[in-house]
Structure formats: structure tokens, C-alpha cells
Design an enzyme around this catalytic site. Structure first.
Site, PDB file in Angstrom:
ATOM      1  N   ARG A   1       0.786  -1.224   0.000  1.00 40.65           N
ATOM      2  CA  ARG A   1       0.000   0.000   0.000  1.00 40.65           C
ATOM      3  C   ARG A   1       0.822   1.279   0.000  1.00 40.65           C
ATOM      4  O   ARG A   1       0.585   2.192  -0.770  1.00 40.65           O
ATOM      5  CB  ARG A   1      -0.861   0.089   1.280  1.00 40.65           C
ATOM      6  CG  ARG A   1      -2.303  -0.126   1.098  1.00 40.65           C
ATOM      7  CD  ARG A   1      -2.792  -0.773   2.363  1.00 40.65           C
ATOM      8  NE  ARG A   1      -1.919  -1.879   2.677  1.00 40.65           N
ATOM      9  CZ  ARG A   1      -2.056  -3.107   2.183  1.00 40.65           C
ATOM     10  NH1 ARG A   1      -3.025  -3.374   1.397  1.00 40.65           N
ATOM     11  NH2 ARG A   1      -1.212  -4.071   2.481  1.00 40.65           N
ATOM     12  N   THR A   2       1.801   1.323   0.898  1.00 39.40           N
ATOM     13  CA  THR A   2       2.524   2.584   1.047  1.00 39.40           C
ATOM     14  C   THR A   2       3.239   2.928  -0.255  1.00 39.40           C
ATOM     15  O   THR A   2       3.143   4.041  -0.764  1.00 39.40           O
ATOM     16  CB  THR A   2       3.507   2.501   2.229  1.00 39.40           C
ATOM     17  OG1 THR A   2       2.765   2.107   3.383  1.00 39.40           O
ATOM     18  CG2 THR A   2       4.171   3.828   2.493  1.00 39.40           C
TER      19      THR A   2
ATOM     20  N   LYS B   1      25.838  -4.553  -1.917  1.00 39.21           N
ATOM     21  CA  LYS B   1      27.285  -4.401  -2.120  1.00 39.21           C
ATOM     22  C   LYS B   1      27.930  -3.698  -0.933  1.00 39.21           C
ATOM     23  O   LYS B   1      29.115  -3.408  -0.942  1.00 39.21           O
ATOM     24  CB  LYS B   1      27.556  -3.564  -3.374  1.00 39.21           C
ATOM     25  CG  LYS B   1      27.031  -4.164  -4.650  1.00 39.21           C
ATOM     26  CD  LYS B   1      27.422  -3.253  -5.815  1.00 39.21           C
ATOM     27  CE  LYS B   1      26.774  -3.698  -7.105  1.00 39.21           C
ATOM     28  NZ  LYS B   1      26.949  -2.678  -8.147  1.00 39.21           N
TER      29      LYS B   1
ATOM     30  N   ARG C   1      11.614   3.590   3.110  1.00 39.53           N
ATOM     31  CA  ARG C   1      11.225   2.663   4.190  1.00 39.53           C
ATOM     32  C   ARG C   1      12.431   1.821   4.539  1.00 39.53           C
ATOM     33  O   ARG C   1      13.150   1.363   3.662  1.00 39.53           O
ATOM     34  CB  ARG C   1      10.068   1.776   3.732  1.00 39.53           C
ATOM     35  CG  ARG C   1       9.777   0.657   4.704  1.00 39.53           C
ATOM     36  CD  ARG C   1       8.516  -0.090   4.368  1.00 39.53           C
ATOM     37  NE  ARG C   1       7.338   0.675   4.715  1.00 39.53           N
ATOM     38  CZ  ARG C   1       6.108   0.168   4.787  1.00 39.53           C
ATOM     39  NH1 ARG C   1       5.906  -1.102   4.504  1.00 39.53           N
ATOM     40  NH2 ARG C   1       5.082   0.910   5.116  1.00 39.53           N
TER      41      ARG C   1
ATOM     42  N   HIS D   1       5.550   5.708  11.508  1.00 42.28           N
ATOM     43  CA  HIS D   1       5.018   5.598  10.149  1.00 42.28           C
ATOM     44  C   HIS D   1       4.117   6.812   9.911  1.00 42.28           C
ATOM     45  O   HIS D   1       2.894   6.701   9.853  1.00 42.28           O
ATOM     46  CB  HIS D   1       4.224   4.285  10.045  1.00 42.28           C
ATOM     47  CG  HIS D   1       3.891   3.873   8.649  1.00 42.28           C
ATOM     48  ND1 HIS D   1       4.039   4.701   7.558  1.00 42.28           N
ATOM     49  CD2 HIS D   1       3.383   2.703   8.172  1.00 42.28           C
ATOM     50  CE1 HIS D   1       3.648   4.042   6.476  1.00 42.28           C
ATOM     51  NE2 HIS D   1       3.259   2.839   6.822  1.00 42.28           N
TER      52      HIS D   1
HETATM   53  C1  NCD Z   1       1.676  -0.973   8.052  1.00 41.63           C
HETATM   54  C2  NCD Z   1       3.181  -0.875   8.216  1.00 41.63           C
HETATM   55  O1  NCD Z   1       3.911  -1.064   7.264  1.00 41.63           O
HETATM   56  O2  NCD Z   1       3.577  -0.568   9.327  1.00 41.63           O
HETATM   57  N1  NCD Z   1       1.275  -1.123   6.734  1.00 41.63           N
HETATM   58  C3  NCD Z   1       1.102  -0.023   5.949  1.00 41.63           C
HETATM   59  O3  NCD Z   1       2.016   0.730   5.698  1.00 41.63           O
HETATM   60  N2  NCD Z   1      -0.139   0.250   5.541  1.00 41.63           N
HETATM   61  C4  NCD Z   1       1.059  -1.971   8.947  1.00 41.63           C
HETATM   62  C5  NCD Z   1       1.584  -3.370   8.939  1.00 41.63           C
HETATM   63  O4  NCD Z   1       2.486  -3.729   8.179  1.00 41.63           O
HETATM   64  O5  NCD Z   1       1.032  -4.154   9.715  1.00 41.63           O
END
Ligand code: NCD
Length: 307
Positions: free
Chosen positions: A56-57, A85, A106, A134
Site C-alpha cells: 500500500r505505502t 554491495k 522505508r 510511520h
Molecule cells: C503498516 C506498516 O507497514 O507498518 N502497513 C502499511 O504501511 N499500511 C502496517 C503493517 O504492516 O502491519
């Protein structure tokens, strides 16, 4: 942009409440008139540097930039980047800043985006760092709540893995700035909210309680925020297997819930919400995913100084 003018988003408190209101307003304008925004990032590029899995992100960042007329480059697997590397995260990020106007990153290590942001020459967005924060999921959650309820004067039950669930940590920090919110922390004893977040709640004078049974909290809730047990952050598989099905929301369990309660989940879900709940009018986790695109569009525009 000079280094001092660059605005990064590492944790949700990097944004003031007014800035969050501004982003929500832009997101609502985008929803009302998406075409009006479709050229705003023409010739701009977003780099998505995902050292940890995401659906999703990353997709919503990509969709957001595409709908603004911009382009996206990056990787979705550290294994396909020069991290294999031995390149440092900082070097990867500085390099990405040579090719892109804004970066979403991320990383599995808590704090990696802060270190990286000290070197970047373009705005950096933390798209999740380990079990820490997040902030863009929190913006998504705030937009969803503002559209479905109002930001303030409600009881929210946060349920599941409150220890490792970074979305919960960021959401609580954000909600501490709004009035009249009561928090019910629902988790097994092993997965309780970390002390540093509880301390922040106490410092802010927030009203909060802890319980283990979802059934005990259900009748009081205006918002139920379910979370997944974060397998990847467990030290051993046995503990994960023991705790993973601590909560499974079913239609039967919803019988005691308010008719206008909303059910949120940052997704992905594993077992914690039965599929039968998806058709219940209170379920809004897929709508939440849509809100994620609108608010990320607003954020990109804001950090690029275009709105
Ligand atoms: C969440 C995350 O990555 O922290 N997911 C997201 O970004 N929508 C929640 C999760 O992974 O449980």
C-alpha cells in the site's frame, strides 16, 4: 532548495497541527477535483527507496505522484539495490537526491531515516522505520477520521500488536494534540504499548486504559483500530504463533458495537478481521487505503513547496 529550507517528514510531530489541517484541506480539494491537480508535478520525480516490503505505502506513493503528473523511480527490495554491495543508507539516499526531487524511504532499522535526512539535498519522507514510526500512515488515518467522524471527542480502541505496530505509535502521538480523546489499549500482555509512548500520553494528560479482551471495550468505542501481529519483528517464531490469533474480529463480536463505530486497519490484515466484516457498513479499511493516496498527494505538493 538550500539545506535549511528542506522540510522532511520523519515523525508525525515534524508537522504542526496547522500543517496537518492544511494537508487535510488539500486532500479534500484533491478528492473533489482530481483533474485540477493532474499537472502540478509535471517534470518532478519521486524516488521510492524501499529497503523493507510494502504494498500500500509504495503503491499509494506511486499512484499519488502519477496523479500529480510526475514520475517515479526507485526500488522495492533492498536485495536489488547496492545495499547488497555494502553501500550505506546515507549514500543511497544522497545519490537518489541527484535523480529525484523528493524521496520516500522505508527501512527496517529504527532511526535510519533520521540519519539519512542529515545528508539529503531534497525532502525525505519516512515511509516506515522498523517498529518506530510511520507518519504517512498517520496522515492517512487522520484524514480518514476527519472524513468519517471528526478529529476529537471520541473513544478509540487500538487493538493487537501495540508493541511493534509503528502505525499505532505515530497515530497516538498525533491524536494527543486533539481534544476529548479517550484511548483504550487492547492487547495481550506481551504486546502492550511501549513505555515511551505511554509516558508521552501521561505527559499530555491523555485519558487511557489498558485491557486484554476486545469484548470488554467494544460497546464504548467510536473507532476500532485493528492491527496485525508484526511477525517480522518477533525474536522467535513460537511466540508469534502463540500470539498471532489473539484477536479475530467477526460479525458476531461486532454485535455489541455502536452502529456508527468505524473499523480501521492500516492493512495488510492477516487473520485479525474476518472477511465477512468487509461488507459491514462500519468497515472502512479499504476506504482508508484510498485516503492514503489523497493525503500523500497533498504531502508531496506541500514538501515540494507547491501548495
Ligand atoms: C503498516 C506498516 O507497514 O507498518 N502497513 C502499511 O504501511 N499500511 C502496517 C503493517 O504492516 O502491519
Amino acid at each position: 532548495m538550500s539545506k535549511s529550507e528542506i522540510k522532511n517528514l520523519i515523525k508525525i510531530t515534524d508537522l504542526s497541527k496547522d500543517e496537518i489541517d492544511h494537508l487535510i484541506e488539500i486532500a479534500d480539494q484533491i478528492e473533489a477535483n482530481p483533474k485540477g491537480f493532474s499537472e502540478m508535478c509535471r517534470h518532478k520525480k519521486l524516488a521510492t527507496l524501499f529497503f523493507e516490503p510494502s504494498t500500500r505505502t509504495r503503491l499509494s506513493f506511486t499512484a499519488a505522484m502519477m496523479e500529480l503528473g510526475g514520475d517515479v523511480l526507485g526500488f522495492d527490495d533492498a536485495g536489488s539495490s547496492s545495499a547488497t554491495k555494502g553501500e550505506s543508507v546515507s549514500d543511497t539516499v544522497v545519490m537518489a537526491g541527484c535523480y529525484a526531487d523528493i524521496i520516500a524511504m522505508r527501512h527496517p532499522k529504527e532511526g535510519a531515516p533520521v540519519i539519512a535526512s542529515q545528508k539529503t539535498t531534497v525532502p525525505l519522507i519516512n515511509a516506515g522505520d522498523g517498529g518506530h514510526f510511520h507518519p504517512t500512515q498517520t496522515l492517512t488515518d487522520l484524514l480518514t477520521i476527519s472524513r468519517k467522524k471528526q478529529l476529537g471527542n471520541f473513544t478509540i480502541g487500538l487493538c493487537g500488536d501495540l508493541m511493534f505496530g509503528r502505525t499505532v505509535h505515530s497515530l497516538i502521538e498525533a491524536l494527543l494534540r486533539y481534544e476529548g480523546i479517550k484511548f483504550i489499549l487492547i492487547s495481550p500482555p506481551e504486546l502492550r504499548l511501549p513505555k515511551y509512548v505511554k509516558d508521552e500520553m501521561d505527559e499530555a494528560g491523555a485519558e487511557w486504559t489498558e485491557c486484554e479482551a476486545l469484548e470488554d471495550a467494544m460497546p464504548d468505542l467510536d473507532i476500532l483500530y485493528m492491527t496485525r501481529v508484526q511477525r517480522e519483528r518477533f525474536f522467535n517464531e513460537e511466540d508469534y504463533v502463540r500470539l498471532r490469533d489473539s484477536y479475530i474480529l467477526t460479525l458476531d463480536k461486532l454485535k455489541t458495537a455502536k452502529d456508527d463505530m468505524i473499523i480501521m486497519h492500516p492493512l495488510p490484515r492477516v487473520n485479525e478481521i474476518a472477511v465477512e466484516v468487509d461488507d459491514d457498513p462500519r468497515a472502512c479499511y479499504f476506504y482508508q487505503a484510498l485516503c492514503g493516496k489523497h493525503i500523500r498527494m497533498a504531502l508531496i505538493l506541500y514538501l515540494l513547496g507547491l501548495k
